[in-house]
Write a protein that holds these residues in place. Structure first.
Motif, short mmCIF file in Angstrom:
data_model
loop_
_atom_site.label_atom_id
_atom_site.label_comp_id
_atom_site.label_asym_id
_atom_site.label_seq_id
_atom_site.Cartn_x
_atom_site.Cartn_y
_atom_site.Cartn_z
N SER A 59 -8.21 1.09 -7.14
CA SER A 59 -7.67 0.02 -7.98
C SER A 59 -6.36 -0.50 -7.41
CB SER A 59 -7.51 0.48 -9.42
OG SER A 59 -6.62 1.56 -9.50
N ALA A 60 -5.57 0.35 -6.75
CA ALA A 60 -4.32 -0.11 -6.12
C ALA A 60 -4.62 -1.12 -5.02
CB ALA A 60 -3.54 1.07 -5.56
N VAL A 61 -5.66 -0.84 -4.24
CA VAL A 61 -6.04 -1.78 -3.17
C VAL A 61 -6.52 -3.10 -3.77
CG1 VAL A 61 -7.73 -2.18 -1.33
CG2 VAL A 61 -6.56 0.02 -1.51
N PRO A 70 3.58 -5.47 -7.00
CA PRO A 70 4.28 -4.41 -7.75
C PRO A 70 3.33 -3.53 -8.55
CG PRO A 70 5.42 -6.50 -8.01
CD PRO A 70 4.15 -6.79 -7.30
N ALA A 71 2.31 -4.10 -9.16
CA ALA A 71 1.34 -3.30 -9.91
C ALA A 71 0.53 -2.40 -8.96
CB ALA A 71 0.41 -4.19 -10.71
N GLY A 72 0.26 -2.89 -7.76
CA GLY A 72 -0.44 -2.08 -6.76
C GLY A 72 0.40 -0.88 -6.31
N VAL A 73 1.71 -1.11 -6.18
CA VAL A 73 2.61 -0.01 -5.81
C VAL A 73 2.67 1.03 -6.92
CG1 VAL A 73 5.01 0.56 -5.31
CG2 VAL A 73 3.96 -1.41 -4.21
N VAL A 74 2.68 0.58 -8.17
CA VAL A 74 2.67 1.52 -9.30
C VAL A 74 1.40 2.36 -9.26
CG1 VAL A 74 2.51 1.67 -11.81
CG2 VAL A 74 4.19 0.14 -10.77
N CYS A 75 0.27 1.74 -9.02
CA CYS A 75 -0.99 2.49 -8.92
C CYS A 75 -0.96 3.48 -7.75
CB CYS A 75 -2.17 1.54 -8.77
SG CYS A 75 -2.60 0.67 -10.27
N LEU A 76 -0.35 3.08 -6.65
CA LEU A 76 -0.23 3.95 -5.49
C LEU A 76 0.63 5.17 -5.82
CD1 LEU A 76 -0.96 4.24 -2.49
CD2 LEU A 76 1.21 3.11 -1.98
N VAL A 77 1.72 4.97 -6.54
CA VAL A 77 2.59 6.08 -6.95
C VAL A 77 1.85 7.01 -7.90
CG1 VAL A 77 4.69 6.65 -8.24
CG2 VAL A 77 4.74 4.85 -6.52
N LEU A 81 1.01 10.98 -7.31
CA LEU A 81 1.34 12.02 -8.28
C LEU A 81 0.11 12.85 -8.66
CD1 LEU A 81 3.82 10.16 -10.64
CD2 LEU A 81 4.34 12.01 -9.03
N LEU A 82 -1.03 12.21 -8.81
CA LEU A 82 -2.27 12.93 -9.13
C LEU A 82 -2.69 13.85 -7.98
CD1 LEU A 82 -4.36 10.16 -10.91
CD2 LEU A 82 -3.56 12.30 -11.91
N ILE A 83 -2.53 13.39 -6.76
CA ILE A 83 -2.86 14.22 -5.59
C ILE A 83 -1.91 15.42 -5.51
CG2 ILE A 83 -2.93 14.28 -3.06
CD1 ILE A 83 -3.91 11.32 -3.24
N THR A 84 -0.62 15.17 -5.72
CA THR A 84 0.36 16.25 -5.72
C THR A 84 0.06 17.26 -6.81
OG1 THR A 84 2.02 14.73 -4.84
CG2 THR A 84 2.83 16.76 -5.84
N LEU A 85 -0.29 16.78 -7.99
CA LEU A 85 -0.62 17.66 -9.11
C LEU A 85 -1.84 18.53 -8.78
CD1 LEU A 85 -0.26 18.53 -12.12
CD2 LEU A 85 -1.86 16.68 -12.65
N SER A 86 -2.85 17.95 -8.18
CA SER A 86 -4.06 18.73 -7.88
C SER A 86 -3.79 19.79 -6.82
CB SER A 86 -5.20 17.82 -7.47
OG SER A 86 -4.91 17.18 -6.26
N VAL A 87 -3.00 19.46 -5.81
CA VAL A 87 -2.68 20.46 -4.79
C VAL A 87 -1.81 21.57 -5.38
CG1 VAL A 87 -1.45 20.84 -2.61
CG2 VAL A 87 -2.97 18.90 -2.84
N ARG A 88 -0.85 21.19 -6.19
CA ARG A 88 0.02 22.18 -6.83
C ARG A 88 -0.80 23.08 -7.78
NH1 ARG A 88 4.92 24.53 -5.75
NH2 ARG A 88 5.62 25.45 -7.69
#
Length: 185
Positions: A59-61, A70-77, A81-88
């Motif tokens: 959806s960011a793309v 700006p909305a695409g950057v928010v989706c990218l962030v 965060l979701l990727i970081t959460l899953s690895v953690r």
């Protein structure tokens, strides 16, 4: 690509190695290792977060191509965060090395040297089911310090690593108790 946080050492004591086998990097005593594999509930939850992150990245793309950068950057962030959460989430648990015991939580990590560990034992007590507020009667691995409060209990037979796998909990508890007995001196 190897993911060392997903693999568990089945043979932490490494007594069975032959002379002709070369030591692997994870056979080093100073290397932090988790003596058990992450359970299916933990891996499944991390996979759902990664799947959600892939949809958010898509959806960011789409949003960025549509012109709302700006909305695409928010989706990218949010996806990062979701990727970081899953690895953690996959790293949560007790890790051991010759230096001590490391308790990795979702938001914080506590390291206790073996000289600071008074005992590692299994106790019967109410434990949280899959980390949720609901408590059930179960077994917990309690790490008591020489000074201060015991470490938070994160290894239980009803946690996301050991739910419906009592033999895996028993093996992991035995290995952790053995490491504590050996390295405490």
């Amino acid at each position: 690509m190897p993911l060392p946080f997903l693999t568990a050492d089945r043979d932490l004591d490494c007594d069975h190695r032959t002379a002709e086998s070369a030591p692997l990097p994870h056979d080093e005593p100073d290397h932090w290792r988790r003596p058990y594999r992450p359970g299916p509930w933990r891996v499944g939850t991390a996979a759902v977060f990664l799947l959600l992150a892939s949809f958010v990245l898509l959806s960011a793309v789409i949003i960025a191509v549509a012109g709302a950068l700006p909305a695409g950057v928010v989706c990218l962030v949010v996806a990062a965060l979701l990727i970081t959460l899953s690895v953690r989430l996959l790293r949560v648990g007790l890790w051991v090395s010759a230096r001590g015991m490391r308790q990795v939580g979702l938001l914080r990590t506590t390291t206790e040297p073996w000289s600071g560990v008074a005992s590692v034992r299994i106790v019967q007590q109410p434990v949280r089911w899959l980390g949720l507020p609901r408590a059930v009667q179960g077994q917990a691995l309690v790490v008591e310090r020489m000074r201060g409060e015991p470490l938070r209990v994160i290894v239980t037979d009803h946690s996301s690593d050991f739910l419906s796998r009592p033999e895996a909990f028993d093996r992991a508890a035995d290995v952790l108790e053995a490491w504590a007995a050996e390295h405490r001196g």
